[in-house]
Design a protein around this motif. Structure first.
Motif, mmCIF file in Angstrom:
data_model
loop_
_atom_site.group_PDB
_atom_site.id
_atom_site.type_symbol
_atom_site.label_atom_id
_atom_site.label_comp_id
_atom_site.label_asym_id
_atom_site.label_seq_id
_atom_site.Cartn_x
_atom_site.Cartn_y
_atom_site.Cartn_z
ATOM 1 N N ILE A 1 10.311 -70.979 -40.709
ATOM 2 C CA ILE A 1 9.311 -70.262 -41.503
ATOM 3 C C ILE A 1 9.188 -70.802 -42.925
ATOM 4 C CG2 ILE A 1 10.706 -68.372 -42.410
ATOM 5 C CD1 ILE A 1 8.219 -66.608 -41.307
ATOM 6 N N LEU A 2 10.247 -71.398 -43.451
ATOM 7 C CA LEU A 2 10.195 -71.943 -44.815
ATOM 8 C C LEU A 2 9.176 -73.075 -44.952
ATOM 9 C CD1 LEU A 2 13.988 -71.905 -45.748
ATOM 10 C CD2 LEU A 2 12.202 -70.280 -46.409
ATOM 11 N N ARG A 3 8.914 -73.774 -43.858
ATOM 12 C CA ARG A 3 7.917 -74.851 -43.871
ATOM 13 C C ARG A 3 6.514 -74.320 -44.185
ATOM 14 N NH1 ARG A 3 7.410 -76.927 -38.479
ATOM 15 N NH2 ARG A 3 5.179 -76.782 -38.433
ATOM 16 N N HIS B 1 1.778 -78.794 -41.909
ATOM 17 C CA HIS B 1 2.255 -78.233 -43.177
ATOM 18 C C HIS B 1 1.080 -77.529 -43.865
ATOM 19 C CE1 HIS B 1 6.183 -80.131 -42.969
ATOM 20 N NE2 HIS B 1 5.555 -81.180 -42.465
ATOM 21 N N PRO B 2 0.735 -76.319 -43.428
ATOM 22 C CA PRO B 2 -0.426 -75.616 -43.977
ATOM 23 C C PRO B 2 -0.278 -75.322 -45.473
ATOM 24 C CG PRO B 2 0.452 -74.467 -42.064
ATOM 25 C CD PRO B 2 1.422 -75.538 -42.417
ATOM 26 N N ALA C 1 6.094 -60.282 -39.188
ATOM 27 C CA ALA C 1 6.969 -60.088 -38.038
ATOM 28 C C ALA C 1 7.335 -61.476 -37.512
ATOM 29 C CB ALA C 1 6.257 -59.280 -36.964
ATOM 30 N N PRO C 2 8.484 -62.030 -37.943
ATOM 31 C CA PRO C 2 8.859 -63.378 -37.521
ATOM 32 C C PRO C 2 9.470 -63.408 -36.122
ATOM 33 C CG PRO C 2 10.473 -62.542 -39.075
ATOM 34 C CD PRO C 2 9.413 -61.476 -38.919
ATOM 35 N N LEU D 1 2.159 -68.688 -46.501
ATOM 36 C CA LEU D 1 2.607 -67.297 -46.607
ATOM 37 C C LEU D 1 2.422 -66.739 -48.011
ATOM 38 C CD1 LEU D 1 5.779 -67.444 -44.369
ATOM 39 C CD2 LEU D 1 3.656 -66.212 -43.900
ATOM 40 N N ASP D 2 2.729 -67.545 -49.030
ATOM 41 C CA ASP D 2 2.528 -67.090 -50.410
ATOM 42 C C ASP D 2 1.081 -66.686 -50.643
ATOM 43 O OD1 ASP D 2 5.176 -67.448 -51.075
ATOM 44 O OD2 ASP D 2 4.862 -69.356 -52.110
#
Length: 136
Positions: free
Chosen positions: A10-12, A103-104, A29-30, A17-18
Protein backbone atom coordinates in the motif's frame (compact mmCIF):
# COMPACT_ATOMS: atom_id res chain seq x y z
CA UNK A 1 -16.74 6.68 0.84
CA UNK A 2 -15.40 3.21 1.63
CA UNK A 3 -12.45 2.19 -0.54
CA UNK A 4 -11.28 -1.41 -0.66
CA UNK A 5 -7.62 -1.29 -1.64
CA UNK A 6 -6.40 -4.71 -2.71
CA UNK A 7 -2.60 -4.58 -2.70
CA UNK A 8 0.32 -6.19 -0.94
CA UNK A 9 2.27 -2.88 -0.97
CA UNK A 10 0.00 0.00 0.00
CA UNK A 11 2.93 2.39 0.55
CA UNK A 12 3.57 2.36 -3.21
CA UNK A 13 0.26 4.20 -3.58
CA UNK A 14 0.90 6.99 -1.08
CA UNK A 15 0.44 9.83 -3.63
CA UNK A 16 -2.88 8.42 -4.80
CA UNK A 17 -4.11 7.83 -1.25
CA UNK A 18 -2.97 11.25 -0.01
CA UNK A 19 -4.96 12.93 -2.78
CA UNK A 20 -8.04 10.80 -2.12
CA UNK A 21 -7.90 11.56 1.62
CA UNK A 22 -7.58 15.29 0.98
CA UNK A 23 -10.46 15.37 -1.52
CA UNK A 24 -12.87 12.81 -0.09
CA UNK A 25 -13.87 11.53 3.30
CA UNK A 26 -12.70 7.96 2.78
CA UNK A 27 -12.49 4.90 4.94
CA UNK A 28 -9.72 2.60 3.73
CA UNK A 29 -10.24 -1.16 3.84
CA UNK A 30 -6.89 -2.75 2.90
CA UNK A 31 -6.53 -6.34 1.67
CA UNK A 32 -3.22 -7.98 0.73
CA UNK A 33 -4.86 -11.03 -0.83
CA UNK A 34 -7.74 -11.60 -3.16
CA UNK A 35 -9.37 -13.93 -0.64
CA UNK A 36 -9.31 -11.19 2.02
CA UNK A 37 -10.66 -8.64 -0.46
CA UNK A 38 -13.53 -10.90 -1.50
CA UNK A 39 -14.42 -11.59 2.14
CA UNK A 40 -14.48 -7.83 2.81
CA UNK A 41 -16.76 -7.30 -0.19
CA UNK A 42 -19.19 -9.86 1.20
CA UNK A 43 -19.29 -8.24 4.64
CA UNK A 44 -19.02 -4.52 3.88
CA UNK A 45 -20.73 -2.11 1.49
CA UNK A 46 -17.83 -0.73 -0.57
CA UNK A 47 -18.00 2.30 -2.89
CA UNK A 48 -14.72 1.82 -4.75
CA UNK A 49 -12.26 -1.02 -5.23
CA UNK A 50 -8.69 -0.26 -6.28
CA UNK A 51 -6.87 -3.44 -7.29
CA UNK A 52 -3.13 -3.82 -7.67
CA UNK A 53 -1.72 -5.65 -10.67
CA UNK A 54 -0.62 -8.59 -8.52
CA UNK A 55 -1.92 -9.65 -5.10
CA UNK A 56 -0.35 -12.29 -2.84
CA UNK A 57 -2.66 -15.02 -4.14
CA UNK A 58 -3.80 -13.94 -7.62
CA UNK A 59 -3.53 -11.28 -10.30
CA UNK A 60 -5.59 -8.11 -10.10
CA UNK A 61 -7.59 -9.09 -13.16
CA UNK A 62 -8.31 -12.57 -11.73
CA UNK A 63 -9.48 -10.88 -8.52
CA UNK A 64 -11.75 -8.56 -10.50
CA UNK A 65 -13.29 -11.51 -12.35
CA UNK A 66 -14.25 -12.96 -8.96
CA UNK A 67 -15.26 -9.56 -7.57
CA UNK A 68 -17.97 -9.09 -10.22
CA UNK A 69 -19.59 -12.33 -9.04
CA UNK A 70 -19.81 -10.91 -5.50
CA UNK A 71 -20.74 -7.31 -6.36
CA UNK A 72 -21.08 -6.59 -10.09
CA UNK A 73 -21.95 -2.93 -9.56
CA UNK A 74 -19.00 -1.81 -7.44
CA UNK A 75 -16.75 0.84 -9.00
CA UNK A 76 -13.36 -0.70 -9.80
CA UNK A 77 -9.96 0.61 -10.93
CA UNK A 78 -7.11 -1.78 -11.71
CA UNK A 79 -3.39 -1.05 -11.64
CA UNK A 80 -1.81 -2.46 -14.78
CA UNK A 81 1.26 -2.03 -16.94
CA UNK A 82 -0.56 -3.45 -19.98
CA UNK A 83 -1.10 -1.22 -23.00
CA UNK A 84 -4.54 0.37 -23.17
CA UNK A 85 -5.58 -2.08 -25.89
CA UNK A 86 -4.32 -5.14 -23.98
CA UNK A 87 -5.98 -3.88 -20.80
CA UNK A 88 -9.29 -3.34 -22.57
CA UNK A 89 -9.17 -6.83 -24.02
CA UNK A 90 -8.25 -8.43 -20.67
CA UNK A 91 -10.97 -6.59 -18.72
CA UNK A 92 -13.75 -6.42 -21.29
CA UNK A 93 -17.11 -7.13 -19.70
CA UNK A 94 -15.87 -6.61 -16.13
CA UNK A 95 -17.16 -3.04 -15.81
CA UNK A 96 -13.78 -1.59 -14.84
CA UNK A 97 -13.84 2.21 -14.52
CA UNK A 98 -10.24 2.80 -15.42
CA UNK A 99 -6.71 1.54 -15.61
CA UNK A 100 -4.18 3.03 -13.20
CA UNK A 101 -0.42 3.03 -13.85
CA UNK A 102 1.91 0.95 -11.61
CA UNK A 103 2.82 4.07 -9.57
CA UNK A 104 -0.35 6.22 -9.53
CA UNK A 105 0.13 9.92 -8.89
CA UNK A 106 -2.06 12.76 -7.65
CA UNK A 107 -3.08 13.34 -11.27
CA UNK A 108 -4.31 9.75 -11.51
CA UNK A 109 -6.27 10.25 -8.28
CA UNK A 110 -7.87 13.38 -9.77
CA UNK A 111 -8.82 11.46 -12.93
CA UNK A 112 -10.33 8.67 -10.83
CA UNK A 113 -12.33 11.16 -8.75
CA UNK A 114 -13.57 12.87 -11.92
CA UNK A 115 -14.85 9.54 -13.28
CA UNK A 116 -16.54 8.79 -9.95
CA UNK A 117 -18.18 12.23 -9.94
CA UNK A 118 -19.55 11.67 -13.46
CA UNK A 119 -20.98 8.31 -12.43
CA UNK A 120 -22.48 9.86 -9.30
CA UNK A 121 -24.11 12.59 -11.39
CA UNK A 122 -25.49 10.02 -13.84
CA UNK A 123 -26.87 7.89 -11.02
CA UNK A 124 -28.49 10.97 -9.48
CA UNK A 125 -30.17 11.75 -12.80
CA UNK A 126 -31.45 8.18 -13.14
CA UNK A 127 -32.86 8.20 -9.60
CA UNK A 128 -34.56 11.57 -10.13
CA UNK A 129 -35.97 10.70 -13.57
CA UNK A 130 -38.18 7.62 -13.35
CA UNK A 131 -38.84 5.66 -16.56
CA UNK A 132 -41.89 6.55 -18.66
CA UNK A 133 -43.77 3.44 -17.54
CA UNK A 134 -43.58 4.55 -13.91
CA UNK A 135 -45.02 8.00 -14.76
CA UNK A 136 -48.38 6.70 -16.03
Amino acid sequence: MIVLFATKDILRFSELLDKLWHEQAIELAPAATGATGLALLKSKLVDLVIVDEQLDDMSGIAFTKQLVKVNPLVNTAIVSALTAEEFHEATEGLGVLMQLPPHPSETDAEALMAVLEKIGALMQTVVQSPPEAAKS
